[in-house]
Write a protein that holds these residues in place. Structure first.
Motif, short mmCIF file in Angstrom:
data_model
loop_
_atom_site.label_atom_id
_atom_site.label_comp_id
_atom_site.label_asym_id
_atom_site.label_seq_id
_atom_site.Cartn_x
_atom_site.Cartn_y
_atom_site.Cartn_z
N SER A 12 35.50 -9.42 -63.87
CA SER A 12 34.07 -9.63 -64.05
C SER A 12 33.40 -10.07 -62.76
CB SER A 12 33.82 -10.68 -65.14
OG SER A 12 34.26 -10.20 -66.39
N GLU A 14 34.42 -9.53 -59.69
CA GLU A 14 34.45 -8.46 -58.70
C GLU A 14 33.37 -7.42 -58.95
OE1 GLU A 14 38.43 -7.00 -58.95
OE2 GLU A 14 39.27 -8.74 -57.93
N HIS A 15 32.96 -7.26 -60.20
CA HIS A 15 31.97 -6.25 -60.56
C HIS A 15 30.61 -6.87 -60.91
CE1 HIS A 15 35.85 -4.24 -61.09
NE2 HIS A 15 35.19 -3.19 -60.62
N CYS A 16 30.43 -8.10 -60.51
CA CYS A 16 29.19 -8.81 -60.79
C CYS A 16 28.16 -8.45 -59.72
CB CYS A 16 29.45 -10.32 -60.78
SG CYS A 16 28.03 -11.31 -61.16
N PRO A 17 26.91 -8.17 -60.11
CA PRO A 17 25.90 -7.88 -59.09
C PRO A 17 25.64 -9.11 -58.22
CG PRO A 17 24.89 -8.04 -61.27
CD PRO A 17 26.38 -8.11 -61.46
N GLN A 18 25.31 -8.87 -56.96
CA GLN A 18 25.06 -9.97 -56.04
C GLN A 18 23.79 -10.72 -56.39
OE1 GLN A 18 27.21 -11.09 -53.74
NE2 GLN A 18 28.59 -9.58 -54.61
N GLN A 19 22.81 -10.00 -56.89
CA GLN A 19 21.57 -10.63 -57.30
C GLN A 19 21.20 -10.15 -58.69
OE1 GLN A 19 18.44 -9.85 -54.54
NE2 GLN A 19 18.73 -11.82 -53.53
N PHE A 20 20.77 -11.06 -59.51
CA PHE A 20 20.31 -10.72 -60.84
C PHE A 20 18.80 -10.51 -60.80
CE2 PHE A 20 24.23 -13.03 -61.64
CZ PHE A 20 24.87 -12.16 -62.50
N PRO A 21 18.29 -9.59 -61.60
CA PRO A 21 16.84 -9.40 -61.62
C PRO A 21 16.15 -10.66 -62.13
CG PRO A 21 17.90 -8.09 -63.34
CD PRO A 21 18.99 -8.72 -62.52
#
Length: 56
Positions: A12, A14-21
């Motif tokens: 999770s 490793e595949h998490c976006p660097q920034q959340f909207p």
């Protein structure tokens, strides 16, 4: 089971976006105090008292 949990967390992360909207704020910017006061005044008396008890 612990190994499965750790593997899932690693996957999770490793595949998490660097920034959340960013979502729009529920409270209009610059009018926070008046907005909250208006919402408080719209509450039934019992809920007002409960909220005040939590804040004490």
């Amino acid at each position: 089971m612990n190994a499965e949990i750790i593997a899932r967390l690693q996957h999770s992360l490793e595949h998490c976006p660097q920034q959340f909207p960013r979502a729009d704020s529920a409270v209009p910017h610059g009018n926070e105090e008046s907005y909250l006061l208006e919402r408080f005044r719209d509450l039934p008396s019992g809920k007002q008292q409960a909220l005040l008890a939590l804040l004490d």
